[in-house]
Design an enzyme around this catalytic site. Sequence first.
Site, PDB file in Angstrom:
ATOM      1  N   VAL A  62       2.170  -2.681  -0.606  1.00  0.00           N
ATOM      2  CA  VAL A  62       2.320  -3.042  -2.163  1.00  0.00           C
ATOM      3  C   VAL A  62       1.031  -2.410  -2.649  1.00  0.00           C
ATOM      4  CG1 VAL A  62       2.603  -4.698  -3.805  1.00  0.00           C
ATOM      5  CG2 VAL A  62       4.045  -4.603  -2.199  1.00  0.00           C
ATOM      6  N   LYS A  63       0.945  -1.888  -3.911  1.00  0.00           N
ATOM      7  CA  LYS A  63      -0.059  -1.711  -4.897  1.00  0.00           C
ATOM      8  C   LYS A  63      -0.002  -2.406  -6.068  1.00  0.00           C
ATOM      9  CE  LYS A  63      -2.459   2.274  -7.426  1.00  0.00           C
ATOM     10  NZ  LYS A  63      -2.600   3.600  -7.514  1.00  0.00           N
ATOM     11  N   THR A  64      -1.073  -3.359  -6.286  1.00  0.00           N
ATOM     12  CA  THR A  64      -1.266  -3.921  -7.378  1.00  0.00           C
ATOM     13  C   THR A  64      -2.642  -4.186  -8.032  1.00  0.00           C
ATOM     14  OG1 THR A  64      -0.180  -5.974  -8.521  1.00  0.00           O
ATOM     15  CG2 THR A  64      -1.427  -6.304  -6.500  1.00  0.00           C
ATOM     16  N   GLY A 121       5.194   0.596  -2.896  1.00  0.00           N
ATOM     17  CA  GLY A 121       5.743   0.172  -4.005  1.00  0.00           C
ATOM     18  C   GLY A 121       4.540  -0.019  -5.127  1.00  0.00           C
TER      19      GLY A 121
END
Length: 294
Positions: free
Chosen positions: A204-206, A174
């Site tokens: 998760v990529k953020t 995501g």
Amino acid sequence: MADLDGNKIEKNYYTEKAFATNGNFHVKGAANLDWGMKKHLTNIFNPRTGNTVMFAFDHGYFMGSVSGLERLDLLLPRLVDHVDVLMATRGALRSCVKPNFRKGIALRVSSGSSMLNDDLSHEVVAVDIEDSIRMNADALAVQVFIGARGQLSSIDNLSKVINAASRYSIPTLGVVAVGKDMERTDQYFKLATRIVAEMGVNIVKTYYCDKFEEVVAACPVPIVVAGGKKLPEKEALEMAYRAMQGGARGLDMGRNIFQSVHAAQMADAIGKIVHRKFTAAEAWEYYCEATKTK
Ligand code: R5P
């Protein structure tokens, strides 16, 4: 209000405590997954370090031939030895990456408007599960726009991809998108990363932010950090180091690698922070040494 009596108001992220349900598997939140999922995740996260260097060059799906990515055919051969995973569109992968490439593939499967449009937050699922399987993808990447106008459709896209990918034990990544009018605060990233994780993504990529260790602690799957706009190399290495110190399990970096004059050496220096515990200063020294005669 009487019904609040005794309720806990202050949040406690227990940042000093390790994630408690990992068993002996090296990827956070994945201990209860099946063999196929674990194999794909191991193609992404090095089992020795638990970390990954992902090279993101999927920008063309909305930006066209962005600076630094004009000739993928010339750039990629210089970089593949220095990274663990390529994150890209199927068009870029099929046309410019040799199939004997032996590392991980994070396949961008959501797609939307070009940068000529004001609102990029309305995307569609552009790659179906059959083609993702044909591409031998280790993770399917979907952009999620929490708080933007396209939030609901992006959550619909993500749900559909997770449902389809789960049937074939393929992890989902995501990608937390931040619109230009949104603030990059820890409150926002805590909200967005946790929503995306609860929907069922495996990675998760953020972005990096203040109190990043709290964002990581509250997210039950590994976080990889995007590079964002091009910074001077020293600053990009410092950001990468702080992200890893804060609990990131790797970088998913694009512009700060491919817009560097010394892209391969930059990727290599990032890898030293991610896998070899280099400090930012050591990585910078390594980068300077490696680029001295170039
Ligand atoms: C953005 O839509 C893409 O997911 C990029 O791959 C991502 O932003 C990472 O690239 P950069 O390090 O250039 O921000």
